[in-house]
Design a protein around this motif. Structure first.
Motif, PDB file in Angstrom:
ATOM      1  N   GLY A  88      -5.709  -1.382   7.680  1.00 26.60           N
ATOM      2  CA  GLY A  88      -4.963  -2.412   6.973  1.00 26.60           C
ATOM      3  C   GLY A  88      -5.400  -3.801   7.367  1.00 26.60           C
ATOM      4  N   GLY A 111      -0.297  -5.310   6.801  1.00 20.67           N
ATOM      5  CA  GLY A 111      -0.710  -3.986   7.250  1.00 20.67           C
ATOM      6  C   GLY A 111      -1.031  -4.060   8.728  1.00 20.67           C
ATOM      7  N   TYR A 152      -6.388   2.353   1.905  1.00 15.16           N
ATOM      8  CA  TYR A 152      -6.908   1.009   2.143  1.00 15.16           C
ATOM      9  C   TYR A 152      -8.306   0.834   1.560  1.00 15.16           C
ATOM     10  N   SER A 173      -7.525   0.111  -1.934  1.00  9.89           N
ATOM     11  CA  SER A 173      -6.953  -1.224  -2.048  1.00  9.89           C
ATOM     12  C   SER A 173      -8.026  -2.297  -1.994  1.00  9.89           C
ATOM     13  N   ASP A 202      -5.990   6.043   5.510  1.00  7.19           N
ATOM     14  CA  ASP A 202      -7.116   5.116   5.502  1.00  7.19           C
ATOM     15  C   ASP A 202      -7.771   5.019   4.130  1.00  7.19           C
ATOM     16  N   ASN A 257       0.799  -1.215   0.000  1.00  9.07           N
ATOM     17  CA  ASN A 257       0.000   0.000   0.000  1.00  9.07           C
ATOM     18  C   ASN A 257       0.835   1.270   0.000  1.00  9.07           C
ATOM     19  N   MET A 306      -8.781  -4.548   5.772  1.00 15.08           N
ATOM     20  CA  MET A 306      -8.643  -4.874   4.355  1.00 15.08           C
ATOM     21  C   MET A 306      -8.140  -6.299   4.178  1.00 15.08           C
TER      22      MET A 306
END
Length: 362
Positions: free
Chosen positions: A187, A182, A129, A132, A126, A110, A190
């Motif tokens: 993280g 993460g 993420y 992502s 944030d 990331n 995710m």
């Protein structure tokens, strides 16, 4: 504790050597050498290698190494989400699979807010993420052969995957596996929802235990279970004294300019994993490596002079095995290991660590 032998990967990067963060400690970049390194890693019994972000892009490197190895060598390519469209990335992954066999894996990186601004991606911590999660959910569906419409916060796709139908047959209906690390709540969330292998950097086991428990809890909330992986450097020698002397030498050969650059560039980094790592040494360069030992044989000093994961296990063969087994007891079933220089240390680790580590299945 894991009930089966762990999967163990090595690490390959073009700029490598005894201390590659300094020009004097770096081998010249040479494709033939790197292909030979990959062949040695495969022959020594590692299941593949992490190809990390560096000055050189991972796709040419991954393709060159795949062409020189068998399908038993599985490259783990570090990829930042959002820098190319998810459809283009899926096409790249499927092309790789069609050419080299079903062995590609993605290491989701990331990055930091400042790093990604250089690539034109202006997102705070944030929000990275959020991007992502959406990005990789699309890539997973595309590489698994789905054709679909998608409208989200970042992407609006129509008939996505329709042009990839001929390529997806080689995947057999499975998506390209995602590996990811993460440490922030965003993280971990995710990872819990989207990835296949959760990766973490080395930390004292009592701290890592808490984090891995949170990861398991959040994955369970999504009805999922994750494999757990650990990224570590090893400085393994015949005796503990020899290992710490090798760590001391790394401090001695590192220039003041490198220390200043590394600590200066990363002082404002917003990655929680780096912050957790930085707290272990506070940016202090010690006179002797062992002054920073945070747990028996655990040394965070590598992060003083190299980016990314900076924890090493330093000790004799027996001590290094003991530490790795501590991590196995926490549920870690995958290790990404490295040592400098990469070729010589791959042989050392394969001869001293791998047989016992894989024989301790339970």
């Amino acid at each position: 504790m894991s009930t089966s032998a762990p999967e163990v990967l090595w690490y390959i990067i073009p700029r490598e050597g005894a201390y590659p963060w300094e020009p004097a400690g770096r081998r010249p970049v040479d494709l033939g050498y790197l292909q030979g390194l990959a062949q040695s890693v495969e022959r020594l019994g590692f299941s593949g290698a992490l190809l990390a972000t560096d000055l050189y892009d991972v796709w040419p490197l991954g393709s060159a190494l795949a062409a020189a190895t068998s399908p038993a060598f599985k490259p783990l390519l570090a990829v930042h989400p959002g820098l190319v469209s998810p459809t283009v990335l899926a096409k790249m992954a499927l092309s790789f699979t069609n050419l080299f066999g079903d062995r590609l894996r993605f290491n989701v990186v990331n990055g930091s807010t400042e790093q990604l601004r250089q690539a034109g991606l202006h997102l705070e911590h944030d929000e990275r993420y959020e991007l992502s999660g959406e990005y990789w959910s699309i890539v997973k569906r595309l590489t698994a052969g789905e054709v679909f419409d998608h409208k989200g916060k970042f992407y609006d796709l129509k008939d996505a995957g329709a042009s990839l139908r001929e390529l997806t047959a080689a995947q057999g209906g499975a998506h390209t596996p995602l590996w990811f690390g993460g440490s922030s709540p965003a993280g971990i969330e995710m990872a819990a929802e989207h990835v296949d292998v959760y990766l973490t950097w080395g930390e004292p086991p009592h701290l890592l235990k808490e984090k891995l428990e949170r990861v398991r809890e959040r994955a369970a909330a999504h009805g999922r279970t994750l494999r757990l992986g650990l990224r570590l450097h090893l400085i393994v020698r015949d005796t503990e004294e020899q290992a710490w002397a090798a760590a001391d030498r790394l401090l001695d050969v590192t220039s003041e300019a490198t220390y200043a650059r590394q600590l200066g560039e990363r002082s404002g980094e917003d990655g929680v994993g780096w912050q957790r790592q930085f707290r272990q040494h506070g940016g202090r360069v010690p006179a002797h490596a062992r002054e920073l030992e945070t747990h028996p044989n655990l040394w965070p000093g590598m992060s003083l002079f190299r980016p990314g994961p900076g924890t090493a296990v330093v000790g004799s063969t027996e001590q290094v095995l003991e530490r790795l087994r501590e991590y196995q007891a926490l549920g870690v079933d995958t290790f990404i290991l490295s040592g400098n220089p990469l070729l010589e240390e791959a042989y050392r680790v394969a001869e001293t660590i791998l047989p016992a580590l894989r024989g301790d299945a339970g």
